[in-house]
Motif scaffolding. Structure first.
Motif, PDB file in Angstrom:
ATOM      1  N   GLU A   1      15.825  15.867  -8.140  1.00 14.67           N
ATOM      2  CA  GLU A   1      14.961  14.709  -8.038  1.00 14.67           C
ATOM      3  C   GLU A   1      13.829  15.037  -7.060  1.00 14.67           C
ATOM      4  O   GLU A   1      14.040  15.644  -6.029  1.00 14.67           O
ATOM      5  CB  GLU A   1      15.770  13.510  -7.557  1.00 14.67           C
ATOM      6  N   SER A   2      12.613  14.588  -7.428  1.00 13.41           N
ATOM      7  CA  SER A   2      11.432  14.830  -6.608  1.00 13.41           C
ATOM      8  C   SER A   2      10.828  13.514  -6.165  1.00 13.41           C
ATOM      9  O   SER A   2      10.932  12.501  -6.856  1.00 13.41           O
ATOM     10  CB  SER A   2      10.374  15.596  -7.405  1.00 13.41           C
ATOM     11  N   PHE A   3      10.152  13.555  -5.012  1.00 14.18           N
ATOM     12  CA  PHE A   3       9.471  12.394  -4.470  1.00 14.18           C
ATOM     13  C   PHE A   3       8.053  12.773  -4.112  1.00 14.18           C
ATOM     14  O   PHE A   3       7.813  13.850  -3.561  1.00 14.18           O
ATOM     15  CB  PHE A   3      10.180  11.868  -3.213  1.00 14.18           C
ATOM     16  N   VAL A   4       7.109  11.889  -4.428  1.00 11.26           N
ATOM     17  CA  VAL A   4       5.710  12.084  -4.061  1.00 11.26           C
ATOM     18  C   VAL A   4       5.346  10.940  -3.122  1.00 11.26           C
ATOM     19  O   VAL A   4       5.415   9.775  -3.519  1.00 11.26           O
ATOM     20  CB  VAL A   4       4.783  12.070  -5.300  1.00 11.26           C
ATOM     21  N   LEU A   5       4.978  11.262  -1.891  1.00 12.70           N
ATOM     22  CA  LEU A   5       4.550  10.253  -0.928  1.00 12.70           C
ATOM     23  C   LEU A   5       3.031  10.262  -0.892  1.00 12.70           C
ATOM     24  O   LEU A   5       2.415  11.290  -0.606  1.00 12.70           O
ATOM     25  CB  LEU A   5       5.116  10.546   0.457  1.00 12.70           C
ATOM     26  N   THR A   6       2.433   9.108  -1.226  1.00 16.39           N
ATOM     27  CA  THR A   6       0.981   9.040  -1.325  1.00 16.39           C
ATOM     28  C   THR A   6       0.502   7.605  -1.131  1.00 16.39           C
ATOM     29  O   THR A   6       1.287   6.674  -1.234  1.00 16.39           O
ATOM     30  CB  THR A   6       0.511   9.566  -2.701  1.00 16.39           C
ATOM     31  N   GLY A   7      -0.772   7.464  -0.885  1.00 14.69           N
ATOM     32  CA  GLY A   7      -1.398   6.159  -0.849  1.00 14.69           C
ATOM     33  C   GLY A   7      -2.287   5.940  -2.065  1.00 14.69           C
ATOM     34  O   GLY A   7      -2.972   4.934  -2.178  1.00 14.69           O
ATOM     35  N   ASP A   8      -2.283   6.902  -2.981  1.00 16.93           N
ATOM     36  CA  ASP A   8      -3.160   6.887  -4.154  1.00 16.93           C
ATOM     37  C   ASP A   8      -2.397   6.430  -5.393  1.00 16.93           C
ATOM     38  O   ASP A   8      -1.486   7.129  -5.862  1.00 16.93           O
ATOM     39  CB  ASP A   8      -3.730   8.291  -4.368  1.00 16.93           C
ATOM     40  N   ARG A   9      -2.781   5.285  -5.936  1.00 13.90           N
ATOM     41  CA  ARG A   9      -2.114   4.754  -7.138  1.00 13.90           C
ATOM     42  C   ARG A   9      -2.224   5.688  -8.343  1.00 13.90           C
ATOM     43  O   ARG A   9      -1.398   5.609  -9.259  1.00 13.90           O
ATOM     44  CB  ARG A   9      -2.688   3.386  -7.508  1.00 13.90           C
ATOM     45  N   ASP A  10      -3.224   6.536  -8.369  1.00  9.57           N
ATOM     46  CA  ASP A  10      -3.358   7.466  -9.492  1.00  9.57           C
ATOM     47  C   ASP A  10      -2.112   8.335  -9.653  1.00  9.57           C
ATOM     48  O   ASP A  10      -1.797   8.794 -10.746  1.00  9.57           O
ATOM     49  CB  ASP A  10      -4.578   8.361  -9.324  1.00  9.57           C
ATOM     50  N   LEU A  22       6.468   7.358  -3.919  1.00 14.85           N
ATOM     51  CA  LEU A  22       6.550   6.455  -2.785  1.00 14.85           C
ATOM     52  C   LEU A  22       5.124   6.095  -2.424  1.00 14.85           C
ATOM     53  O   LEU A  22       4.388   6.915  -1.875  1.00 14.85           O
ATOM     54  CB  LEU A  22       7.251   7.120  -1.596  1.00 14.85           C
ATOM     55  N   LEU A  23       4.718   4.887  -2.800  1.00  8.52           N
ATOM     56  CA  LEU A  23       3.339   4.455  -2.615  1.00  8.52           C
ATOM     57  C   LEU A  23       3.209   3.754  -1.265  1.00  8.52           C
ATOM     58  O   LEU A  23       3.749   2.666  -1.058  1.00  8.52           O
ATOM     59  CB  LEU A  23       2.918   3.539  -3.752  1.00  8.52           C
ATOM     60  N   ALA A  24       2.496   4.412  -0.368  1.00  7.15           N
ATOM     61  CA  ALA A  24       2.330   3.881   0.983  1.00  7.15           C
ATOM     62  C   ALA A  24       1.190   2.881   1.013  1.00  7.15           C
ATOM     63  O   ALA A  24       0.086   3.169   0.558  1.00  7.15           O
ATOM     64  CB  ALA A  24       2.049   5.033   1.954  1.00  7.15           C
ATOM     65  N   GLY A  25       1.482   1.708   1.528  1.00  7.65           N
ATOM     66  CA  GLY A  25       0.467   0.669   1.694  1.00  7.65           C
ATOM     67  C   GLY A  25       0.159   0.487   3.166  1.00  7.65           C
ATOM     68  O   GLY A  25       0.595   1.282   4.006  1.00  7.65           O
ATOM     69  N   ASN A  26      -0.573  -0.553   3.490  1.00  7.92           N
ATOM     70  CA  ASN A  26      -0.926  -0.819   4.882  1.00  7.92           C
ATOM     71  C   ASN A  26       0.288  -1.192   5.731  1.00  7.92           C
ATOM     72  O   ASN A  26       0.348  -0.854   6.902  1.00  7.92           O
ATOM     73  CB  ASN A  26      -1.972  -1.936   4.969  1.00  7.92           C
ATOM     74  N   GLN A  27       1.245  -1.901   5.127  1.00  3.10           N
ATOM     75  CA  GLN A  27       2.367  -2.381   5.914  1.00  3.10           C
ATOM     76  C   GLN A  27       3.718  -1.853   5.458  1.00  3.10           C
ATOM     77  O   GLN A  27       4.671  -1.881   6.223  1.00  3.10           O
ATOM     78  CB  GLN A  27       2.389  -3.904   5.906  1.00  3.10           C
ATOM     79  N   ASP A  28       3.799  -1.396   4.200  1.00  3.12           N
ATOM     80  CA  ASP A  28       5.082  -0.907   3.722  1.00  3.12           C
ATOM     81  C   ASP A  28       4.888   0.171   2.667  1.00  3.12           C
ATOM     82  O   ASP A  28       3.785   0.424   2.218  1.00  3.12           O
ATOM     83  CB  ASP A  28       5.941  -2.046   3.171  1.00  3.12           C
ATOM     84  N   THR A  29       5.984   0.794   2.300  1.00  2.00           N
ATOM     85  CA  THR A  29       5.983   1.814   1.260  1.00  2.00           C
ATOM     86  C   THR A  29       6.880   1.333   0.124  1.00  2.00           C
ATOM     87  O   THR A  29       8.008   0.917   0.353  1.00  2.00           O
ATOM     88  CB  THR A  29       6.500   3.162   1.814  1.00  2.00           C
ATOM     89  N   VAL A  30       6.343   1.384  -1.093  1.00  2.00           N
ATOM     90  CA  VAL A  30       7.089   0.924  -2.265  1.00  2.00           C
ATOM     91  C   VAL A  30       7.520   2.140  -3.070  1.00  2.00           C
ATOM     92  O   VAL A  30       6.710   3.032  -3.347  1.00  2.00           O
ATOM     93  CB  VAL A  30       6.226  -0.009  -3.142  1.00  2.00           C
TER      94      VAL A  30
END
Length: 132
Positions: A1-10, A22-30
């Motif tokens: 299993e792989s995980f990509v941590l980013t703030g870019d929705r693309d 793992l989509l990092a936002g201003n206050q949390d990561t989804v």
């Protein structure tokens, strides 16, 4: 299993059975897996590129189709699956005629990017306009 941590929705297009974003936002990561992605967008991650091409994204200079937002784009991708299938069935689309005309202009630009070669140089017979 792989995980990509980013703030870019693309990067959501990278989601697969073995990859989560793992989509990092201003206050949390989804954490987005296939199920979470479908709950948010009602399409599959592989279709995200077509969704963005339809609705556009000013941050990535993707013009999209004038008058098509996330809801309309999502509905079209749900029904037809791909941009190519939308074009193949353009006459059956249950949308306003002026919106159909818009499909022949901006998406042709996005489609040209995908193919890398096609240039829109002839008059669009449906709209009577010239592609630029």
């Amino acid at each position: 299993e792989s995980f990509v941590l980013t703030g870019d929705r693309d990067s959501l297009q990278l989601i697969s059975d073995t990859t989560k974003v793992l989509l990092a936002g201003n206050q949390d990561t989804v954490v987005f897996d296939r199920q979470k992605f479908f709950e948010k967008y009602t399409i599959q991650p592989e279709q995200f590129v077509d969704l963005k091409a339809l609705m556009g994204d000013s941050s990535d200079n993707i013009p999209g189709v004038a008058g098509v937002g996330q809801k309309t784009a999502g509905d079209l991708i749900q029904k037809f699956g791909t941009i190519q299938n939308i074009y193949d069935n353009i006459d059956t689309l249950e949308i306003k005629e002026n919106l159909k005309i818009c499909f022949f202009l901006p998406i042709s630009i996005v489609h040209d990017v995908w193919t890398g070669r096609k240039l829109c140089s002839r008059r669009n017979s449906r709209s009577g306009r010239y592609c630029k």
